[in-house]
Design a protein around this motif. Structure first.
Motif, PDB file in Angstrom:
ATOM      1  N   LEU A 330      97.626  52.893 -38.535  1.00  0.00           N
ATOM      2  CA  LEU A 330      96.916  51.960 -39.411  1.00  0.00           C
ATOM      3  C   LEU A 330      95.590  52.519 -39.932  1.00  0.00           C
ATOM      4  O   LEU A 330      94.923  51.855 -40.725  1.00  0.00           O
ATOM      5  N   LEU A 331      95.214  53.723 -39.482  1.00  0.00           N
ATOM      6  CA  LEU A 331      93.917  54.265 -39.880  1.00  0.00           C
ATOM      7  C   LEU A 331      93.852  54.611 -41.361  1.00  0.00           C
ATOM      8  O   LEU A 331      92.763  54.765 -41.907  1.00  0.00           O
ATOM      9  N   ALA A 332      95.001  54.760 -42.020  1.00  0.00           N
ATOM     10  CA  ALA A 332      95.008  55.063 -43.450  1.00  0.00           C
ATOM     11  C   ALA A 332      94.745  53.829 -44.303  1.00  0.00           C
ATOM     12  O   ALA A 332      94.619  53.946 -45.527  1.00  0.00           O
ATOM     13  N   GLN A 333      94.655  52.666 -43.675  1.00  0.00           N
ATOM     14  CA  GLN A 333      94.340  51.451 -44.416  1.00  0.00           C
ATOM     15  C   GLN A 333      92.824  51.273 -44.491  1.00  0.00           C
ATOM     16  O   GLN A 333      92.113  51.620 -43.551  1.00  0.00           O
ATOM     17  N   PRO A 334      92.321  50.750 -45.626  1.00  0.00           N
ATOM     18  CA  PRO A 334      90.863  50.593 -45.767  1.00  0.00           C
ATOM     19  C   PRO A 334      90.275  49.715 -44.676  1.00  0.00           C
ATOM     20  O   PRO A 334      90.862  48.707 -44.276  1.00  0.00           O
ATOM     21  N   PHE A 335      89.104  50.125 -44.178  1.00  0.00           N
ATOM     22  CA  PHE A 335      88.289  49.396 -43.208  1.00  0.00           C
ATOM     23  C   PHE A 335      88.949  49.245 -41.843  1.00  0.00           C
ATOM     24  O   PHE A 335      88.518  48.422 -41.052  1.00  0.00           O
ATOM     25  N   HIS A 336      89.997  50.020 -41.596  1.00  0.00           N
ATOM     26  CA  HIS A 336      90.639  49.917 -40.282  1.00  0.00           C
ATOM     27  C   HIS A 336      90.131  51.043 -39.392  1.00  0.00           C
ATOM     28  O   HIS A 336      90.151  52.208 -39.751  1.00  0.00           O
ATOM     29  N   ARG A 337      89.645  50.673 -38.211  1.00  0.00           N
ATOM     30  CA  ARG A 337      89.177  51.624 -37.225  1.00  0.00           C
ATOM     31  C   ARG A 337      89.928  51.384 -35.918  1.00  0.00           C
ATOM     32  O   ARG A 337      90.613  50.375 -35.756  1.00  0.00           O
ATOM     33  N   LEU A 338      89.752  52.338 -35.013  1.00  0.00           N
ATOM     34  CA  LEU A 338      90.258  52.113 -33.668  1.00  0.00           C
ATOM     35  C   LEU A 338      89.286  51.200 -32.930  1.00  0.00           C
ATOM     36  O   LEU A 338      88.452  50.544 -33.542  1.00  0.00           O
ATOM     37  N   GLY A 339      89.352  51.172 -31.620  1.00  0.00           N
ATOM     38  CA  GLY A 339      88.508  50.258 -30.868  1.00  0.00           C
ATOM     39  C   GLY A 339      87.037  50.526 -31.099  1.00  0.00           C
ATOM     40  O   GLY A 339      86.600  51.589 -31.547  1.00  0.00           O
ATOM     41  N   ASP A 341      84.904  51.175 -29.098  1.00  0.00           N
ATOM     42  CA  ASP A 341      84.358  52.196 -28.223  1.00  0.00           C
ATOM     43  C   ASP A 341      84.606  53.599 -28.745  1.00  0.00           C
ATOM     44  O   ASP A 341      84.238  54.574 -28.121  1.00  0.00           O
ATOM     45  N   ARG A 342      85.249  53.704 -29.896  1.00  0.00           N
ATOM     46  CA  ARG A 342      85.490  55.016 -30.448  1.00  0.00           C
ATOM     47  C   ARG A 342      84.162  55.643 -30.876  1.00  0.00           C
ATOM     48  O   ARG A 342      83.341  54.992 -31.521  1.00  0.00           O
ATOM     49  N   THR A 343      83.987  56.912 -30.588  1.00  0.00           N
ATOM     50  CA  THR A 343      82.715  57.578 -30.828  1.00  0.00           C
ATOM     51  C   THR A 343      82.385  57.569 -32.301  1.00  0.00           C
ATOM     52  O   THR A 343      83.158  58.045 -33.133  1.00  0.00           O
ATOM     53  N   GLY A 344      81.223  57.029 -32.638  1.00  0.00           N
ATOM     54  CA  GLY A 344      80.747  57.077 -34.010  1.00  0.00           C
ATOM     55  C   GLY A 344      81.378  56.073 -34.932  1.00  0.00           C
ATOM     56  O   GLY A 344      81.172  56.117 -36.130  1.00  0.00           O
ATOM     57  N   SER A 345      82.149  55.147 -34.454  1.00  0.00           N
ATOM     58  CA  SER A 345      82.821  54.203 -35.340  1.00  0.00           C
ATOM     59  C   SER A 345      81.855  53.272 -36.039  1.00  0.00           C
ATOM     60  O   SER A 345      82.195  52.672 -37.050  1.00  0.00           O
ATOM     61  N   ASP A 346      80.625  53.148 -35.505  1.00  0.00           N
ATOM     62  CA  ASP A 346      79.669  52.255 -36.133  1.00  0.00           C
ATOM     63  C   ASP A 346      78.946  52.896 -37.300  1.00  0.00           C
ATOM     64  O   ASP A 346      78.181  52.232 -37.990  1.00  0.00           O
ATOM     65  N   THR A 347      79.148  54.207 -37.513  1.00  0.00           N
ATOM     66  CA  THR A 347      78.475  54.892 -38.612  1.00  0.00           C
ATOM     67  C   THR A 347      79.379  55.144 -39.800  1.00  0.00           C
ATOM     68  O   THR A 347      78.908  55.595 -40.841  1.00  0.00           O
ATOM     69  N   GLY A 348      80.648  54.912 -39.664  1.00  0.00           N
ATOM     70  CA  GLY A 348      81.571  55.149 -40.762  1.00  0.00           C
ATOM     71  C   GLY A 348      81.798  53.898 -41.573  1.00  0.00           C
ATOM     72  O   GLY A 348      81.478  52.781 -41.165  1.00  0.00           O
ATOM     73  N   SER A 349      82.366  54.101 -42.764  1.00  0.00           N
ATOM     74  CA  SER A 349      82.646  52.970 -43.653  1.00  0.00           C
ATOM     75  C   SER A 349      84.066  52.458 -43.517  1.00  0.00           C
ATOM     76  O   SER A 349      84.409  51.412 -44.062  1.00  0.00           O
ATOM     77  N   GLY A 350      84.924  53.196 -42.821  1.00  0.00           N
ATOM     78  CA  GLY A 350      86.317  52.774 -42.685  1.00  0.00           C
ATOM     79  C   GLY A 350      87.164  53.096 -43.892  1.00  0.00           C
ATOM     80  O   GLY A 350      88.288  52.598 -44.014  1.00  0.00           O
ATOM     81  N   LEU A 351      86.662  53.941 -44.806  1.00  0.00           N
ATOM     82  CA  LEU A 351      87.408  54.302 -46.009  1.00  0.00           C
ATOM     83  C   LEU A 351      87.815  55.770 -46.028  1.00  0.00           C
ATOM     84  O   LEU A 351      88.521  56.184 -46.951  1.00  0.00           O
ATOM     85  N   GLY A 352      87.365  56.564 -45.056  1.00  0.00           N
ATOM     86  CA  GLY A 352      87.579  58.007 -45.119  1.00  0.00           C
ATOM     87  C   GLY A 352      89.039  58.400 -45.216  1.00  0.00           C
ATOM     88  O   GLY A 352      89.454  59.074 -46.159  1.00  0.00           O
ATOM     89  N   LEU A 353      89.852  57.973 -44.254  1.00  0.00           N
ATOM     90  CA  LEU A 353      91.256  58.368 -44.245  1.00  0.00           C
ATOM     91  C   LEU A 353      92.065  57.631 -45.305  1.00  0.00           C
ATOM     92  O   LEU A 353      93.074  58.147 -45.785  1.00  0.00           O
ATOM     93  N   SER A 354      91.653  56.424 -45.683  1.00  0.00           N
ATOM     94  CA  SER A 354      92.349  55.739 -46.782  1.00  0.00           C
ATOM     95  C   SER A 354      92.130  56.478 -48.093  1.00  0.00           C
ATOM     96  O   SER A 354      93.035  56.549 -48.941  1.00  0.00           O
ATOM     97  N   ILE A 355      90.948  57.057 -48.288  1.00  0.00           N
ATOM     98  CA  ILE A 355      90.702  57.880 -49.481  1.00  0.00           C
ATOM     99  C   ILE A 355      91.552  59.144 -49.422  1.00  0.00           C
ATOM    100  O   ILE A 355      92.122  59.581 -50.432  1.00  0.00           O
ATOM    101  N   VAL A 356      91.670  59.742 -48.233  1.00  0.00           N
ATOM    102  CA  VAL A 356      92.520  60.926 -48.076  1.00  0.00           C
ATOM    103  C   VAL A 356      93.964  60.596 -48.438  1.00  0.00           C
ATOM    104  O   VAL A 356      94.631  61.354 -49.159  1.00  0.00           O
ATOM    105  N   ALA A 357      94.464  59.464 -47.937  1.00  0.00           N
ATOM    106  CA  ALA A 357      95.841  59.068 -48.241  1.00  0.00           C
ATOM    107  C   ALA A 357      96.033  58.825 -49.732  1.00  0.00           C
ATOM    108  O   ALA A 357      97.059  59.217 -50.309  1.00  0.00           O
ATOM    109  N   ALA A 358      95.055  58.180 -50.386  1.00  0.00           N
ATOM    110  CA  ALA A 358      95.166  57.892 -51.811  1.00  0.00           C
ATOM    111  C   ALA A 358      95.141  59.176 -52.636  1.00  0.00           C
ATOM    112  O   ALA A 358      95.911  59.333 -53.592  1.00  0.00           O
ATOM    113  N   ILE A 359      94.265  60.117 -52.284  1.00  0.00           N
ATOM    114  CA  ILE A 359      94.191  61.384 -53.026  1.00  0.00           C
ATOM    115  C   ILE A 359      95.473  62.187 -52.830  1.00  0.00           C
ATOM    116  O   ILE A 359      96.010  62.772 -53.783  1.00  0.00           O
TER     117      ILE A 359
END
Length: 391
Positions: A330-339, A341-359
């Motif tokens: 589900l990480l390729a969906q916008p704004f979806h993160r793991l738990g 407690d995942r390292t650094g999840s509070d600094t990301g926008s949740g769009l990184g891998l969804s942009i990769v999938a779209a490109i």
């Protein structure tokens, strides 16, 4: 507005009726012809000599004997003809039984040919080429109505997708102006000559951090809308290995700061693809950013960029705890993160891998996310292979 469908004239039901009725009639006639030809081949001729006295007159006893023999011969002939007709019918049935499936397969293929064309054309149409239409030629029958209905549906879907993409792009552009204004006002307030209270300075730093996060989010929206638009201008032939090397060089400070070990022995200069330089660079940047951001201090990153006969493949692996594959998918969906407690999840926008999938999808490729059995994440991007450009 959807097109008004014309009432069918030569309907498919009418054509099926004629086709099946004609086939049944031809089969029945063939069955009768074969049975009768075989039956006539076995017809017996009854020949009987007429007994009588020397003067040629037929006596009563002789006539009765003749009638008895004729009745016996007629019974035998009738039984023989019945057996012959039964054999002929069985042979004709066997022939028709063999020919009927072959003829039925040919007729079924002929009947289903328009449906096969509609299915193939519909399967070729995706979110990236909704402008295409089936445009099925032929008489105004049920199949033509089905194709026209699908075309109307595609037209409505194209309008909906285009409106959604325009909204994302327009909203992102419009929100940049108030963000810039807010940042300028904050800078002016902090730059005053009077002493700034410590709480105010801390609040200003927090506001700058939040504004930067919103700005990255808007930039992600713009990139996602651009990648999903499907119109790739200024295509170039690029090396994935060189894009990876440039991204690693630009992030050397972040890699050193987290004491990450990068294994890039599998990054070769034979993985070439064709597409937008801006989008492909952003795709590689996002994959590597994801590997750096969601990694533990002292962790590792393994990079491979290879090519086979059809595709250029970029694989980025990281270590870490064992992840749930259902959540990873589900990480390729916008704004979806793991738990959380995942390292650094509070600094990301949740769009990184969804942009990769779209490109990747815009370039005819795909993104595959796998949880490594030993722990960590495997991100694989597959793109169509292009011929290498001579140096």
């Amino acid at each position: 507005m959807p097109r008004r469908l014309a009432p069918p004239t030569r309907t498919v039901r009418w054509r099926f009726t004629v086709l099946y009725g004609g086939t049944f009639l031809v089969s029945a006639v063939g069955l009768l012809v074969i049975a009768n030809l075989i039956g006539l081949g076995g017809t017996r001729t009854i020949e009987t000599a007429l007994p009588g006295d020397p003067q040629g007159r037929l006596t009563l006893a002789a006539a009765q004997d003749l009638v008895t023999r004729l009745q016996a011969q007629l019974s035998q002939a009738h039984a023989a003809q019945s057996r012959q007709f039964l054999i002929g019918s069985a042979v004709a049935l066997a022939i028709v039984a063999v020919l009927a499936p072959v003829l039925g397969r040919v007729l079924a293929g002929r009947v289903l040919l328009p449906l096969g064309r509609i299915t193939a054309a519909t399967r070729r149409i995706s979110a990236d080429n909704l402008h295409q239409r089936l445009a099925v030629p032929g008489p105004a029958d049920e199949l033509k109505d089905l194709a026209d209905t699908i075309d109307d549906l595609l037209e409505r879907l194209e309008g909906s997708f285009a409106a959604q993409r325009r909204f994302i792009a327009d909203a992102s552009h419009e929100l940049r102006t108030p963000l810039a204004t807010m940042r300028a006002c904050l800078d002016v307030a902090i730059a005053k000559p009077e002493p700034i209270p410590a709480q105010t300075a801390a609040l200003a730093d927090r506001l700058r951090t939040e504004l930067d996060q919103v700005d990255r989010l808007l930039e992600g929206f713009l990139m996602l809308a651009r990648a999903q638009h499907g119109a790739l201008a200024a295509r170039q032939t690029l090396s994935l290995g060189r894009l990876v090397a440039a991204a690693l060089d630009a992030r050397a400070t972040d890699i050193t700061g987290k004491q990450l070990t990068v294994h890039d022995g599998g990054v070769l200069d034979d993985a070439w693809t064709r597409g937008s330089s801006t989008l492909l660079s952003r795709m590689v940047d996002n994959v590597i950013d994801n590997a750096i951001l969601h990694n533990h201090p002292g962790g590792w990153i393994r990079l491979t960029a290879t090519a086979d006969t059809e595709a250029a493949l970029l694989v980025v692996e990281t270590g870490g705890r064992v992840l749930d594959q259902a959540q990873v998918a589900l990480l390729a969906q916008p704004f979806h993160r793991l738990g959380a407690d995942r390292t650094g999840s509070d600094t990301g926008s949740g769009l990184g891998l969804s942009i990769v999938a779209a490109i990747a999808a815009a370039h005819g490729g795909s993104l595959d996310l796998r949880a490594r059995p030993e722990g960590g994440l495997r991100v694989a991007v597959s793109l169509p292979l292009a011929a290498r450009v001579p140096a």
